[in-house]
Design an enzyme around this catalytic site. Structure first.
Site, PDB file in Angstrom:
ATOM      1  N   ASN A  60       0.873  -1.176   0.000  1.00  0.00           N
ATOM      2  CA  ASN A  60       0.000   0.000   0.000  1.00  0.00           C
ATOM      3  C   ASN A  60       0.905   1.220   0.000  1.00  0.00           C
ATOM      4  O   ASN A  60       1.506   1.546   1.021  1.00  0.00           O
ATOM      5  CB  ASN A  60      -0.892  -0.020   1.257  1.00  0.00           C
ATOM      6  CG  ASN A  60      -1.695   1.256   1.398  1.00  0.00           C
ATOM      7  OD1 ASN A  60      -1.809   2.038   0.441  1.00  0.00           O
ATOM      8  ND2 ASN A  60      -2.258   1.472   2.582  1.00  0.00           N
ATOM      9  N   LYS A  97       0.119   4.238  -0.238  1.00  0.00           N
ATOM     10  CA  LYS A  97      -0.536   5.426   0.352  1.00  0.00           C
ATOM     11  C   LYS A  97      -0.330   6.635  -0.576  1.00  0.00           C
ATOM     12  O   LYS A  97      -0.258   6.455  -1.789  1.00  0.00           O
ATOM     13  CB  LYS A  97      -0.002   5.688   1.757  1.00  0.00           C
ATOM     14  CG  LYS A  97      -0.019   4.417   2.615  1.00  0.00           C
ATOM     15  CD  LYS A  97       0.093   4.685   4.071  1.00  0.00           C
ATOM     16  CE  LYS A  97       0.235   3.363   4.803  1.00  0.00           C
ATOM     17  NZ  LYS A  97       0.013   3.483   6.230  1.00  0.00           N
ATOM     18  N   HIS A 103      -9.626   0.988   4.336  1.00  0.00           N
ATOM     19  CA  HIS A 103      -8.373   1.123   5.098  1.00  0.00           C
ATOM     20  C   HIS A 103      -8.652   1.996   6.323  1.00  0.00           C
ATOM     21  O   HIS A 103      -9.439   2.936   6.260  1.00  0.00           O
ATOM     22  CB  HIS A 103      -7.283   1.751   4.209  1.00  0.00           C
ATOM     23  CG  HIS A 103      -5.931   1.693   4.834  1.00  0.00           C
ATOM     24  ND1 HIS A 103      -5.519   2.601   5.778  1.00  0.00           N
ATOM     25  CD2 HIS A 103      -4.912   0.815   4.679  1.00  0.00           C
ATOM     26  CE1 HIS A 103      -4.286   2.288   6.167  1.00  0.00           C
ATOM     27  NE2 HIS A 103      -3.891   1.203   5.516  1.00  0.00           N
ATOM     28  N   GLU A 144      -7.070   4.346   7.572  1.00  0.00           N
ATOM     29  CA  GLU A 144      -6.863   5.791   7.366  1.00  0.00           C
ATOM     30  C   GLU A 144      -8.079   6.414   6.699  1.00  0.00           C
ATOM     31  O   GLU A 144      -8.417   7.575   6.959  1.00  0.00           O
ATOM     32  CB  GLU A 144      -5.582   6.017   6.540  1.00  0.00           C
ATOM     33  CG  GLU A 144      -4.346   5.734   7.392  1.00  0.00           C
ATOM     34  CD  GLU A 144      -3.107   5.310   6.620  1.00  0.00           C
ATOM     35  OE1 GLU A 144      -3.066   5.469   5.383  1.00  0.00           O
ATOM     36  OE2 GLU A 144      -2.176   4.792   7.271  1.00  0.00           O
ATOM     37  N   GLU A 183      -5.632  -5.446  10.123  1.00  0.00           N
ATOM     38  CA  GLU A 183      -4.632  -4.422  10.397  1.00  0.00           C
ATOM     39  C   GLU A 183      -4.950  -3.716  11.708  1.00  0.00           C
ATOM     40  O   GLU A 183      -5.755  -2.769  11.732  1.00  0.00           O
ATOM     41  CB  GLU A 183      -4.630  -3.385   9.274  1.00  0.00           C
ATOM     42  CG  GLU A 183      -4.286  -3.958   7.918  1.00  0.00           C
ATOM     43  CD  GLU A 183      -3.645  -2.902   7.031  1.00  0.00           C
ATOM     44  OE1 GLU A 183      -2.541  -3.157   6.556  1.00  0.00           O
ATOM     45  OE2 GLU A 183      -4.236  -1.832   6.843  1.00  0.00           O
ATOM     46  N   GLY A 213       2.055   1.865  10.675  1.00  0.00           N
ATOM     47  CA  GLY A 213       2.970   3.003  10.562  1.00  0.00           C
ATOM     48  C   GLY A 213       3.635   3.370  11.882  1.00  0.00           C
ATOM     49  O   GLY A 213       4.228   4.443  11.999  1.00  0.00           O
ATOM     50  N   SER A 253       3.156  -2.604  10.172  1.00  0.00           N
ATOM     51  CA  SER A 253       4.607  -2.607  10.397  1.00  0.00           C
ATOM     52  C   SER A 253       5.274  -3.928  10.021  1.00  0.00           C
ATOM     53  O   SER A 253       6.215  -4.364  10.681  1.00  0.00           O
ATOM     54  CB  SER A 253       4.923  -2.201  11.845  1.00  0.00           C
ATOM     55  OG  SER A 253       4.451  -0.891  12.098  1.00  0.00           O
ATOM     56  N   GLY A 276       2.669  -1.299   4.253  1.00  0.00           N
ATOM     57  CA  GLY A 276       2.713   0.135   3.953  1.00  0.00           C
ATOM     58  C   GLY A 276       4.141   0.593   3.712  1.00  0.00           C
ATOM     59  O   GLY A 276       4.707   0.402   2.632  1.00  0.00           O
TER      60      GLY A 276
HETATM   61  C1  PEP Z   1      -0.901  -0.096   5.779  1.00  0.00           C
HETATM   62  O1  PEP Z   1      -0.878   1.040   5.366  1.00  0.00           O
HETATM   63  O2  PEP Z   1      -1.817  -0.840   5.412  1.00  0.00           O
HETATM   64  C2  PEP Z   1       0.176  -0.564   6.675  1.00  0.00           C
HETATM   65  C3  PEP Z   1       0.075  -1.744   7.192  1.00  0.00           C
HETATM   66  O3  PEP Z   1       1.219   0.307   6.894  1.00  0.00           O
HETATM   67  P1  PEP Z   1       2.635  -0.029   7.611  1.00  0.00           P
HETATM   68  O4  PEP Z   1       3.125  -1.317   7.007  1.00  0.00           O
HETATM   69  O5  PEP Z   1       3.509   1.132   7.284  1.00  0.00           O
HETATM   70  O6  PEP Z   1       2.374  -0.187   9.066  1.00  0.00           O
END
Ligand code: PEP
Length: 249
Positions: A10, A12, A95, A97, A167, A173, A213, A234
């Site tokens: 992703n 973003k 998602h 966000e 998630e 993040g 992460s 991400g």
């Molecule tokens: C995401 O944006 O779906 C995500 C899991 O981000 P990150 O891997 O940076 O935590």
């Protein structure tokens, strides 16, 4: 049943179309594999360049969102037909966000899910709890309500092709990864809920990712858990490390 892993990046709101081309050229040789589906979920404006760059490779392109109507007076939105025509194969829906900053509800997510199927887009539906919910012992009931909301009136033959991404919001993040046991507990529970809604065969085939992460150091342990069928990644999907995540074995 051995489910095929799916590892999706992703991106973003990162990378212009030209930067996307450069990153894809760097990543393509690193993400070659016969053993998993590999998806780059890029910003809308990068899609034409990304589809062109991955043509003839093992990588497929996903979008990060879409609207739940075919067309019309919805200024600023992107329809599933637009994505389909460009050659998009996956779309992230719900998602955290988007739920947090753009106030998407389970009802919106359900409408998007139903509409994605109309255009042969495979939805990657995201669910996950906040740290407060986890600490209050509400994780599983919250996840159940998100899954039941997202899948309302989704028929079995479409549900089975959906990808679910678990998630935990506190892990996105933040550099704070769920332990493989925490991730497995919730992914296994999601499979159980899908089994209650659609029966054991659907529960057995549906793919459930972990996201939050994921990096080159923790992917192997997470992805080897029985109910975790890959990851939604991400930050690390924008780096060469993504190759190590895809080829985690
Ligand atoms: C995401 O944006 O779906 C995500 C899991 O981000 P990150 O891997 O940076 O935590």
């Amino acid at each position: 049943m051995s489910r095929r892993k799916i590892i999706a990046g992703n991106w973003k709101m990162n990378k212009t179309p030209q930067q996307a081309r450069e990153l894809i050229r760097t990543l393509l040789p690193l993400v070659e594999t016969d053993e998993a589906d590999v998806v780059f979920c890029v910003p809308f404006v990068d899609i034409p360049a990304a589809v062109e760059e991955v043509s003839g490779t093992n990588v497929q392109i996903g979008a990060q969102n879409m609207y739940f109507e075919d067309a019309g007076a919805f200024t600023g939105e992107i329809s599933p037909e637009m994505l389909w025509e460009l050659g998009v194969e996956y779309v992230i829906i719900g998602h955290s966000e988007r739920r947090q900053y753009f106030h998407e509800t389970d009802e919106d997510i359900n409408k998007k899910l139903l509409m994605a199927f109309e255009y042969d887009l495979i939805p990657i539906v995201c669910v996950g709890e906040t740290l407060e919910q986890r600490e209050a012992g509400e994780t599983l009931s919250w996840i159940r309500s998100q899954i039941e909301g997202a899948f309302e009136e989704v028929p079995e033959d479409l549900a089975r092709d959906t990808v679910i991404a678990y998630e935990p919001i506190w892990a996105i993040g933040t550099g704070k990864t769920a332990t493989s046991e925490q991730a497995e507990e919730v992914c296994g529970y999601i499979r159980q809920v899908i089994g209650e809604l659609y029966g054991p065969e659907t529960a057995d085939v549906i793919r459930i990712q972990y996201g939050g992460s994921v990096n080159a150091g923790n992917a192997a342990e997470l992805f080897s858990m029985p109910d975790i069928d890959g990851g939604l990644v991400g930050g690390a999907s924008l780096k060469e490390d993504f190759g190590k995540i895809v080829n985690y074995k």
